[in-house]
Write a protein that holds these residues in place. Structure first.
Motif, PDB file in Angstrom:
ATOM      1  N   THR A   1      36.595  57.367  96.765  1.00  0.00           N
ATOM      2  CA  THR A   1      35.726  56.311  97.243  1.00  0.00           C
ATOM      3  C   THR A   1      34.345  56.470  96.648  1.00  0.00           C
ATOM      4  O   THR A   1      33.800  57.569  96.640  1.00  0.00           O
ATOM      5  CB  THR A   1      35.620  56.346  98.779  1.00  0.00           C
ATOM      6  OG1 THR A   1      36.916  56.180  99.332  1.00  0.00           O
ATOM      7  CG2 THR A   1      34.730  55.234  99.278  1.00  0.00           C
ATOM      8  N   GLY A   2      33.809  55.413  96.148  1.00  0.00           N
ATOM      9  CA  GLY A   2      32.472  55.470  95.579  1.00  0.00           C
ATOM     10  C   GLY A   2      32.257  54.277  94.682  1.00  0.00           C
ATOM     11  O   GLY A   2      33.209  53.611  94.256  1.00  0.00           O
TER      12      GLY A   2
ATOM     13  N   GLU B   1      34.256  54.113  91.336  1.00  0.00           N
ATOM     14  CA  GLU B   1      35.714  54.133  91.287  1.00  0.00           C
ATOM     15  C   GLU B   1      36.297  52.797  90.849  1.00  0.00           C
ATOM     16  O   GLU B   1      35.895  51.735  91.323  1.00  0.00           O
ATOM     17  CB  GLU B   1      36.279  54.483  92.668  1.00  0.00           C
ATOM     18  CG  GLU B   1      36.045  55.923  93.092  1.00  0.00           C
ATOM     19  CD  GLU B   1      36.888  56.925  92.322  1.00  0.00           C
ATOM     20  OE1 GLU B   1      36.598  58.123  92.404  1.00  0.00           O
ATOM     21  OE2 GLU B   1      37.864  56.500  91.653  1.00  0.00           O
TER      22      GLU B   1
ATOM     23  N   GLN C   1      30.849  51.787 101.266  1.00  0.00           N
ATOM     24  CA  GLN C   1      30.784  52.181  99.859  1.00  0.00           C
ATOM     25  C   GLN C   1      32.141  52.107  99.187  1.00  0.00           C
ATOM     26  O   GLN C   1      33.131  52.667  99.673  1.00  0.00           O
ATOM     27  CB  GLN C   1      30.244  53.603  99.761  1.00  0.00           C
ATOM     28  CG  GLN C   1      29.846  53.994  98.358  1.00  0.00           C
ATOM     29  CD  GLN C   1      29.208  55.371  98.346  1.00  0.00           C
ATOM     30  OE1 GLN C   1      29.888  56.361  98.430  1.00  0.00           O
ATOM     31  NE2 GLN C   1      27.909  55.411  98.266  1.00  0.00           N
ATOM     32  N   GLY C   2      32.159  51.418  98.081  1.00  0.00           N
ATOM     33  CA  GLY C   2      33.383  51.311  97.312  1.00  0.00           C
ATOM     34  C   GLY C   2      34.105  50.010  97.506  1.00  0.00           C
ATOM     35  O   GLY C   2      34.855  49.590  96.635  1.00  0.00           O
TER      36      GLY C   2
END
Lengths: 115, 116
Positions: free
Chosen positions: A98-99, A102, B101-102
Motif C-alpha cells: 500500500t502506498g 504502488e 493512501q493508495g
C-alpha cells in the motif's frame, strides 16, 4: 505470472436476490481492492484489504454489502439484497503493498445486471 | 479534496497519427504518482504508464509518453503512431493520500477510437 482472476464475468439477477463475486489476486500481493464502476464513469473504491484486514471500507454500503478476505488471499464481495441501482461492473485489483507508488493490477471485472 | 478531471469524453484519431489525452488534477501533496490506465472493450484495466511527481523527466513507454507539468497540475498522455488496438477508454488516476493512501481516484475517462 497469472493476473487477477474474477468470477463470474457476468451475472443477471432479479432485485432483492443475493449475489456474490469472487476475486483471486496476483500471488504475493498483500493488498486487495474492490472497485465499483458505473457506466461511463471511472472506478470508485468500495473496500481495501491489507492481508486479512479491511483497512478502508468507508465507501462500502454496509446495510447491503459485505466482503471478506479469508487467509489474506481470495476475497468475496456480497450484495444482499440487490437493488436496481447496483447494476454496474465490480472490479477487483491487487498490489504488492500500500502506498502512493504502488501499481494496481486489475481483474476483468464482473458485470452485474439487476432486473 | 483530491480530484482528477478529464475534459475530453471522446476522441478519435486516424491510424498512425498522434493523439493527446488531457488530464488535470488537484492536490496539496508534494510527492505523489500519477497513472494512465487503458480499458479496452473487454474491460480489463491495464496500466499504460506512470509518472513520479518528483521526477522532472517525462515518462515514456514505447509509443506512449506523458507531458507532466507539476505547477499546472497537468498530466497528459500522448500516443504516437496510433494503432487499432489502442481503441479503448483511457483513465487518468491519482492515489489518494492520507488515511486512504493508495486508493486510486480516477477521472471519468476518455473514449478513444482509432480509425483505419
Amino acid at each position: 505470472e497469472a493476473g487477477v482472476v474474477q468470477s463470474p464475468r457476468y451475472k443477471i439477477i432479479e432485485k432483492k436476490q443475493p449475489v456474490a463475486f469472487w476475486c483471486n489476486p496476483i500471488s504475493g500481493h498483500n493488498t486487495l481492492y474492490w472497485y465499483l464502476q458505473n457506466l461511463g464513469q471511472g472506478p470508485e473504491l468500495l473496500i481495501r484489504y491489507e492481508n486479512e484486514e479491511a483497512v478502508d471500507d468507508s465507501q462500502l454500503p454496509k446495510d447491503r454489502f459485505s466482503a471478506e478476505r479469508l487467509k489474506g488471499v481470495d476475497s468475496t464481495l456480497k450484495i444482499q439484497p440487490a437493488e436496481l441501482g447496483d447494476s454496474a461492473v465490480y472490479l477487483c485489483a491487487s498490489s504488492r503493498g500500500t502506498g502512493v507508488h504502488e501499481t494496481q493490477y486489475f481483474g476483468p471485472g464482473t458485470r452485474l445486471l439487476v432486473l | 479534496a483530491q480530484t482528477v478531471t478529464q475534459s475530453q469524453p471522446e476522441m478519435s484519431v486516424q491510424e498512425a497519427e498522434t493523439v493527446t489525452l488531457s488530464c488535470t488534477y488537484d492536490t496539496s501533496e508534494s510527492n505523489y504518482y500519477l497513472f494512465w490506465y487503458k480499458q479496452p472493450p473487454s474491460r480489463q484495466m491495464i496500466l499504460v504508464i506512470r509518472q513520479e511527481a518528483y521526477k522532472q523527466q517525462n515518462a515514456t513507454e514505447n509509443r506512449f509518453s506523458v507531458n507532466f507539468q507539476k505547477a499546472a497540475k497537468s498530466f497528459s498522455l500522448k500516443i504516437s503512431d496510433s494503432q487499432l488496438g489502442d481503441t479503448a477508454m483511457y483513465f487518468c488516476a491519482f492515489p489518494n493520500p492520507g488515511g486512504s493512501q493508495g486508493n486510486l481516484i480516477f477521472g471519468k475517462g476518455t473514449k478513444l477510437s482509432v480509425k483505419p
